[in-house]
Design an enzyme around this catalytic site. Structure first.
Site, PDB file in Angstrom:
ATOM      1  N   ALA A 254     -10.635  -5.796  15.194  1.00  0.00           N
ATOM      2  CA  ALA A 254     -10.180  -7.186  15.377  1.00  0.00           C
ATOM      3  C   ALA A 254      -8.921  -7.445  14.549  1.00  0.00           C
ATOM      4  CB  ALA A 254     -11.290  -8.152  14.980  1.00  0.00           C
TER       5      ALA A 254
ATOM      6  N   SER B 120       1.254   3.272  -2.429  1.00  0.00           N
ATOM      7  CA  SER B 120       0.837   4.237  -3.453  1.00  0.00           C
ATOM      8  C   SER B 120       0.258   5.524  -2.878  1.00  0.00           C
ATOM      9  CB  SER B 120      -0.186   3.590  -4.395  1.00  0.00           C
ATOM     10  OG  SER B 120      -1.201   2.935  -3.671  1.00  0.00           O
ATOM     11  N   ARG B 121      -0.307   5.424  -1.672  1.00  0.00           N
ATOM     12  CA  ARG B 121      -1.011   6.608  -1.126  1.00  0.00           C
ATOM     13  C   ARG B 121      -0.773   6.739   0.375  1.00  0.00           C
ATOM     14  NH1 ARG B 121      -6.502   5.853  -1.322  1.00  0.00           N
ATOM     15  NH2 ARG B 121      -6.469   3.692  -2.031  1.00  0.00           N
TER      16      ARG B 121
ATOM     17  N   ASN C 107       1.678  -2.295   5.397  1.00  0.00           N
ATOM     18  CA  ASN C 107       0.889  -1.078   5.577  1.00  0.00           C
ATOM     19  C   ASN C 107      -0.479  -1.138   4.878  1.00  0.00           C
ATOM     20  OD1 ASN C 107       0.584   2.076   5.775  1.00  0.00           O
ATOM     21  ND2 ASN C 107       0.438   1.589   3.580  1.00  0.00           N
TER      22      ASN C 107
ATOM     23  N   GLY D 226       0.833  -1.210   0.000  1.00  0.00           N
ATOM     24  CA  GLY D 226       0.000   0.000   0.000  1.00  0.00           C
ATOM     25  C   GLY D 226       0.861   1.251   0.000  1.00  0.00           C
TER      26      GLY D 226
ATOM     27  N   SER E 249      -3.207  -0.022  14.481  1.00  0.00           N
ATOM     28  CA  SER E 249      -4.027   1.190  14.663  1.00  0.00           C
ATOM     29  C   SER E 249      -4.393   1.357  16.131  1.00  0.00           C
ATOM     30  CB  SER E 249      -5.317   1.074  13.857  1.00  0.00           C
ATOM     31  OG  SER E 249      -6.224   2.090  14.233  1.00  0.00           O
TER      32      SER E 249
ATOM     33  N   TYR F 228     -12.391  -4.061  11.671  1.00  0.00           N
ATOM     34  CA  TYR F 228     -11.104  -3.347  11.614  1.00  0.00           C
ATOM     35  C   TYR F 228     -10.346  -3.474  12.943  1.00  0.00           C
ATOM     36  CZ  TYR F 228      -7.985   0.657  10.582  1.00  0.00           C
ATOM     37  OH  TYR F 228      -6.898   1.466  10.361  1.00  0.00           O
TER      38      TYR F 228
ATOM     39  N   LYS G 265      -6.721  -5.203  13.472  1.00  0.00           N
ATOM     40  CA  LYS G 265      -5.580  -4.423  13.960  1.00  0.00           C
ATOM     41  C   LYS G 265      -5.061  -4.948  15.302  1.00  0.00           C
ATOM     42  CE  LYS G 265      -5.172  -1.598  10.494  1.00  0.00           C
ATOM     43  NZ  LYS G 265      -3.997  -1.728   9.602  1.00  0.00           N
TER      44      LYS G 265
ATOM     45  N   ILE H 155      -4.840   9.946  11.298  1.00  0.00           N
ATOM     46  CA  ILE H 155      -3.857  10.567  10.412  1.00  0.00           C
ATOM     47  C   ILE H 155      -4.591  11.066   9.169  1.00  0.00           C
ATOM     48  CG2 ILE H 155      -1.701  10.136   9.115  1.00  0.00           C
ATOM     49  CD1 ILE H 155      -1.395   9.613  12.173  1.00  0.00           C
TER      50      ILE H 155
HETATM   51  P1  NDP Z   1      -5.195   4.902   2.345  1.00  0.00           P
HETATM   52  O1  NDP Z   1      -6.622   4.478   2.178  1.00  0.00           O
HETATM   53  O2  NDP Z   1      -4.823   6.308   2.134  1.00  0.00           O
HETATM   54  O3  NDP Z   1      -4.249   3.967   1.436  1.00  0.00           O
HETATM   55  C1  NDP Z   1      -4.397   2.583   1.477  1.00  0.00           C
HETATM   56  C2  NDP Z   1      -3.277   1.935   0.714  1.00  0.00           C
HETATM   57  O4  NDP Z   1      -3.405   0.502   0.817  1.00  0.00           O
HETATM   58  C3  NDP Z   1      -3.308   2.257  -0.763  1.00  0.00           C
HETATM   59  O5  NDP Z   1      -1.972   2.369  -1.207  1.00  0.00           O
HETATM   60  C4  NDP Z   1      -3.982   1.037  -1.380  1.00  0.00           C
HETATM   61  O6  NDP Z   1      -3.611   0.790  -2.733  1.00  0.00           O
HETATM   62  C5  NDP Z   1      -3.437  -0.056  -0.483  1.00  0.00           C
HETATM   63  N1  NDP Z   1      -4.222  -1.283  -0.493  1.00  0.00           N
HETATM   64  C6  NDP Z   1      -5.494  -1.446  -0.072  1.00  0.00           C
HETATM   65  N2  NDP Z   1      -5.883  -2.729  -0.221  1.00  0.00           N
HETATM   66  C7  NDP Z   1      -4.810  -3.391  -0.728  1.00  0.00           C
HETATM   67  C8  NDP Z   1      -4.582  -4.733  -1.121  1.00  0.00           C
HETATM   68  N3  NDP Z   1      -5.522  -5.673  -1.003  1.00  0.00           N
HETATM   69  N4  NDP Z   1      -3.369  -5.070  -1.611  1.00  0.00           N
HETATM   70  C9  NDP Z   1      -2.399  -4.128  -1.750  1.00  0.00           C
HETATM   71  N5  NDP Z   1      -2.560  -2.840  -1.405  1.00  0.00           N
HETATM   72  C10 NDP Z   1      -3.751  -2.471  -0.901  1.00  0.00           C
HETATM   73  O7  NDP Z   1      -4.816   4.423   3.819  1.00  0.00           O
HETATM   74  P2  NDP Z   1      -3.900   5.105   4.944  1.00  0.00           P
HETATM   75  O8  NDP Z   1      -2.650   5.598   4.351  1.00  0.00           O
HETATM   76  O9  NDP Z   1      -4.745   5.999   5.754  1.00  0.00           O
HETATM   77  O10 NDP Z   1      -3.604   3.821   5.856  1.00  0.00           O
HETATM   78  C11 NDP Z   1      -2.443   3.019   5.710  1.00  0.00           C
HETATM   79  C12 NDP Z   1      -2.417   2.007   6.852  1.00  0.00           C
HETATM   80  O11 NDP Z   1      -2.425   2.691   8.089  1.00  0.00           O
HETATM   81  C13 NDP Z   1      -3.626   1.075   6.871  1.00  0.00           C
HETATM   82  O12 NDP Z   1      -3.240  -0.206   7.284  1.00  0.00           O
HETATM   83  C14 NDP Z   1      -4.529   1.713   7.916  1.00  0.00           C
HETATM   84  O13 NDP Z   1      -5.393   0.773   8.483  1.00  0.00           O
HETATM   85  C15 NDP Z   1      -3.489   2.228   8.895  1.00  0.00           C
HETATM   86  N6  NDP Z   1      -3.982   3.314   9.741  1.00  0.00           N
HETATM   87  C16 NDP Z   1      -4.440   4.484   9.193  1.00  0.00           C
HETATM   88  C17 NDP Z   1      -4.887   5.494  10.029  1.00  0.00           C
HETATM   89  C18 NDP Z   1      -5.401   6.791   9.513  1.00  0.00           C
HETATM   90  O14 NDP Z   1      -5.919   7.572  10.343  1.00  0.00           O
HETATM   91  N7  NDP Z   1      -5.276   7.119   8.255  1.00  0.00           N
HETATM   92  C19 NDP Z   1      -4.920   5.310  11.484  1.00  0.00           C
HETATM   93  C20 NDP Z   1      -4.408   4.044  11.952  1.00  0.00           C
HETATM   94  C21 NDP Z   1      -3.958   3.090  11.089  1.00  0.00           C
HETATM   95  P3  NDP Z   1      -4.391   1.503  -3.984  1.00  0.00           P
HETATM   96  O15 NDP Z   1      -3.821   2.898  -4.070  1.00  0.00           O
HETATM   97  O16 NDP Z   1      -4.043   0.656  -5.163  1.00  0.00           O
HETATM   98  O17 NDP Z   1      -5.838   1.491  -3.644  1.00  0.00           O
END
Ligand code: NDP
Length: 249
Positions: free
Chosen positions: A157, A14-15, A90, A12, A142, A155, A159, A188
Site C-alpha cells: 500500500a 547509510s546502507r 529511499n 536512508g 517497489s 508495504y 509503495k 535487490i
Molecule cells: P536497507 O534495509 O538495506 O536500508 C534501509 C535504509 O533506510 C537504511 O539506510 C536505514 O537507515 C534507512 N531508514 C529506515 N528507516 C528510516 C527512517 N525512519 N528515517 C531515515 N532513514 C531510515 O534497505 P534497501 O536498501 O533494501 O531498500 C532501500 C529502499 O528501496 C526502500 O525504500 C525499500 O523499500 C526499497 N526497495 C528495496 C528492494 C530490495 O529488494 N532490497 C526492492 C524494492 C524496493 P539506518 O542504517 O540508520 O537503519
C-alpha cells in the site's frame, strides 16, 4: 551526466540501495547528504567511501517520519550546504505479516516511514527547488506496489501510494522545471532481502527472466539518469528495475 556543483539528499543513504545511490551521485560531482536514522557507523562508512572515490559527502541524522526533525535537518542542511536540488526518497522499512494478524503499529510504521516520509521530505525541499527553477525528486517505490504480495499489505500500500504521490507532485511542480519520478526495484541484494531463505530466493529467481536478483548499483544507475540533465523531459514516470519480473506500467 555531470552533476557538478549540485547538492543531493538521499534518505536512508547509510546502507543498501541508498548507499549505492550516494556513491553514484557523488561520482557525478554532487555533494551528497547521507541520511540515516539509527546506524551512524554505516552512514560514516558511506561518507568514507564517497571521500575515497574523491567526492564530497556529509551525514544528516533524522527520522523521515518525524515532521519537526525533517524540517530542522533540511533547514540546517540548506544553511551549511545549500538547499538540495536533488532529493532521493529511499528510506524504507518492512514489517511483514498476514493482514489478519498484522498489528496496527506495523501498518502505521511502514506507512509513516515509506509514504509519509516521502511526503515530508519532498515538502521540505520543494520551495528551494521551485525558486531555483530546477529540481529532481526521485522516489524509490517497489515492484510489490504493482504486483501486491501476501504478507505485505502495509508495504505494498505504501509503495503503490508513492506512485500516486509521484504523479501528483509531478503535475504540481512541472511549471517550475522540477521533475518527480519513481524507480520501482524488483528483488535487490541488500540487508532488507538478506533474511529471505535460500529456497525463497530460488523461487524469486525463477520468476525473473534475467535469472538473478538485482544489485544496488542497478537501481543507482536509474536514479543517476533521473537526477541528470538528460532526463529533463521526463516527469511522473516510473522506471522498473526488476530483471523483467514485472513489465507493466
Ligand atoms: P536497507 O534495509 O538495506 O536500508 C534501509 C535504509 O533506510 C537504511 O539506510 C536505514 O537507515 C534507512 N531508514 C529506515 N528507516 C528510516 C527512517 N525512519 N528515517 C531515515 N532513514 C531510515 O534497505 P534497501 O536498501 O533494501 O531498500 C532501500 C529502499 O528501496 C526502500 O525504500 C525499500 O523499500 C526499497 N526497495 C528495496 C528492494 C530490495 O529488494 N532490497 C526492492 C524494492 C524496493 P539506518 O542504517 O540508520 O537503519
Amino acid at each position: 551526466m555531470s552533476l557538478q556543483g549540485k547538492t543531493a539528499l538521499v534518505t536512508g543513504g547509510s546502507r543498501g540501495i541508498g548507499r549505492a545511490v550516494c556513491l553514484r551521485l557523488a561520482d557525478m560531482g554532487c555533494t551528497v547528504g547521507v541520511n540515516y536514522v539509527a546506524n551512524p557507523s554505516a552512514a560514516r562508512e558511506t561518507v568514507q567511501s564517497i571521500e575515497n572515490q574523491g567526492g564530497k559527502g556529509f551525514i544528516l541524522q533524522f527520522d523521515v517520519a518525524d515532521s519537526d526533525a525533517v524540517q530542522e535537518a533540511i533547514k540546517a542542511m540548506a544553511a551549511e550546504h545549500g538547499n538540495p536540488e536533488i532529493l532521493v526518497n529511499n528510506a524504507g522499512i518492512t514489517r511483514d505479516g498476514l493482514m489478519a494478524r498484522m498489528k496496527e503499529q506495523d501498518w502505521d510504521a511502514v506507512l509513516d516511514t515509506n509514504l509519509k516520509g516521502t511526503f515530508l521530505c519532498s515538502k521540505a525541499v520543494t520551495r528551494g527547488m521551485m525558486k531555483k527553477r530546477w529540481g529532481r525528486i526521485i522516489n524509490i517505490s517497489s515492484v510489490i506496489g504493482f504486483l501486491g504480495n501476501g504478507g505485505q499489505v502495509n508495504y505494498s500500500a505504501a509503495k503503490a501510494g508513492m506512485i500516486g504521490l509521484t504523479k501528483s507532485m509531478a503535475r504540481e511542480l512541472a511549471s517550475r522545471q522540477v521533475t518527480v519520478n519513481s524507480v520501482a526495484p524488483g528483488y535487490i541484494v541488500t540487508d532488507m532481502t538478506s533474511t529471505l531463505s535460500e529456497e525463497i530466493q530460488e523461487m524469486i529467481k525463477a520468476q525473473v527472466p534475467l535469472g538473478s536478483l538485482g544489485k544496488p548499483e542497478d537501481v543507482a544507475a536509474c536514479v543517476a539518469f533521473l537526477a541528470s540533465e538528460e532526463s529533463s523531459y521526463l516527469t511522473g514516470q516510473t522506471l522498473h528495475v526488476n530483471g523483467g519480473m514485472y513489465m507493466g506500467n
